[in-house]
Write an enzyme that holds these catalytic residues in place. Structure first.
Site, short mmCIF file in Angstrom:
data_model
loop_
_atom_site.label_atom_id
_atom_site.label_comp_id
_atom_site.label_asym_id
_atom_site.label_seq_id
_atom_site.Cartn_x
_atom_site.Cartn_y
_atom_site.Cartn_z
N ASP A 1 43.78 63.82 25.14
CA ASP A 1 42.48 64.32 25.56
C ASP A 1 42.69 65.80 25.92
O ASP A 1 43.81 66.19 26.27
CB ASP A 1 42.01 63.52 26.79
CG ASP A 1 40.88 64.20 27.50
OD1 ASP A 1 39.81 64.36 26.90
OD2 ASP A 1 41.07 64.61 28.67
N ARG B 1 31.96 69.58 36.70
CA ARG B 1 32.71 68.64 35.87
C ARG B 1 32.05 67.25 35.86
O ARG B 1 31.90 66.61 34.84
CB ARG B 1 34.15 68.55 36.37
CG ARG B 1 34.98 67.44 35.74
CD ARG B 1 35.19 67.64 34.25
NE ARG B 1 36.10 66.66 33.68
CZ ARG B 1 36.37 66.56 32.39
NH1 ARG B 1 35.81 67.39 31.53
NH2 ARG B 1 37.21 65.65 31.95
N ASN C 1 35.87 65.60 23.33
CA ASN C 1 34.42 65.74 23.29
C ASN C 1 34.02 67.15 22.90
O ASN C 1 32.89 67.39 22.46
CB ASN C 1 33.83 65.47 24.69
CG ASN C 1 33.63 63.99 24.96
OD1 ASN C 1 33.62 63.18 24.05
ND2 ASN C 1 33.46 63.65 26.23
#
Ligand code: LAC
Length: 222
Positions: free
Chosen positions: A12, A43, A120
Site C-alpha cells: 500500500d 486523513r 487508491n
C-alpha cells in the site's frame, strides 16, 4: 526463510511507504497548535470519502478526494487562511517516505522479490509522490485506482495484482499499515503483513493478518 513462498510483495502507498502525517509540519506552520489535529482529521476524511465513493459508485480521482477531505477538515476545525488548500495539497505531493522505506525496498529487490504498489492514489498523484521521493524506478508495477475507477476495499482493485503479475493471489504478500486494508486484503485472499507502527490492536473484523511488524524493516527480519 518465511518470505520465500512469496515471489511478489505488494505495498500500500499512503501510510505504508509514505508518512501521510508528514504534512502536519506544513499544517502546523499555517495553523500553529492545530497541525496534528488537522492532519489526523484530513486523513480520516480522505479514507471515509474513498469508502463512501466506492460503495456508492461515485468515483473521482483520489487527488480530488484528498482535496475534498482537506476542504471539509478546514471547515470543520474552523481554520481559515487564503491559499491554505493549495499549500497543503502541494505538501501532499512531497510526502516523506518513512525513514526505512528506501533501504527496505532496495534490500528486497536485491534479494530478488518482484515488488509492486497497489494504491487508491491515481496515476499522476502516485507518480509525483514517487518521483519526489526518488522511488520512481523501484517498483515493477504501480497499480492504481485509475484503471478500475474504484477504491479499496472493492475486490476489483485488489484483482489488479493477479493480472499485472500473472500470479495467483495466494502467492502474494500484501503489506499495509492500514489495518482495514490488511483485513480486506486477507478477505480477498492475499497473505497480509500489517505494519503496526502505533502498537494498536487489530480491527475486530473476524480476520487477522498473517504477519505483523512494527515497521517495514521487520519484513527483512524473517
Ligand atoms: C492507499 C491508501 C489506503 O495508498 O492510503 O491506497
Amino acid at each position: 526463510m518465511l518470505l520465500e513462498p512469496y515471489s511478489v510483495i505488494v505495498f500500500d502507498a499512503f501510510g505504508t511507504l509514505f508518512d501521510v502525517h508528514s504534512v502536519s509540519v506544513k499544517a502546523e506552520k499555517l495553523f500553529p497548535g492545530r497541525g496534528n489535529e488537522l492532519s489526523l482529521l484530513w486523513r480520516q476524511k480522505q479514507v471515509e470519502y474513498s469508502w463512501l465513493r466506492a460503495m456508492s459508485r461515485q468515483y473521482k480521482p483520489f487527488w480530488t478526494v484528498t482535496s475534498d477531505a482537506l476542504d471539509y477538515s478546514l471547515k470543520r476545525l474552523n481554520l481559515r487562511l487564503e491559499g491554505a488548500v493549495d499549500e497543503l495539497m502541494q505538501a501532499y505531493e512531497t510526502l516523506s517516505p518513512f525513514e526505512e522505506t528506501s533501504a527496505v525496498i532496495d534490500e528486497l529487490r536485491n534479494q530478488g522479490y518482484r515488488l509492486g504498489i497497489l494504491t487508491n492514489g491515481n496515476n499522476e498523484m502516485i507518480s509525483t509522490v514517487l518521483k519526489n521521493a526518488g522511488l520512481s524506478s523501484s517498483f515493477e508495477q504501480v497499480l492504481t485506482s485509475d484503471k478500475v475507477q474504484t477504491f479499496k476495499t472493492v475486490d476489483a482493485i485488489y484483482e489488479l495484482v493477479g493480472s499485472a503479475f500473472a500470479i495467483d493471489r495466494s502467492k502474494v504478500l500484501f503489506v499495509s499499515s492500514n489495518a482495514w486494508d490488511a483485513a480486506a486484503a486477507t478477505w480477498f485472499g492475499f497473505d497480509a503483513f500489517w505494519i503496526n507502527r502505533l502498537n494498536l490492536p487489530f480491527e475486530s473484523l473476524d480476520v487477522e493478518p498473517r504477519f505483523e511488524g512494527e515497521s517495514l524493516t521487520d519484513l527483512l527480519r524473517f
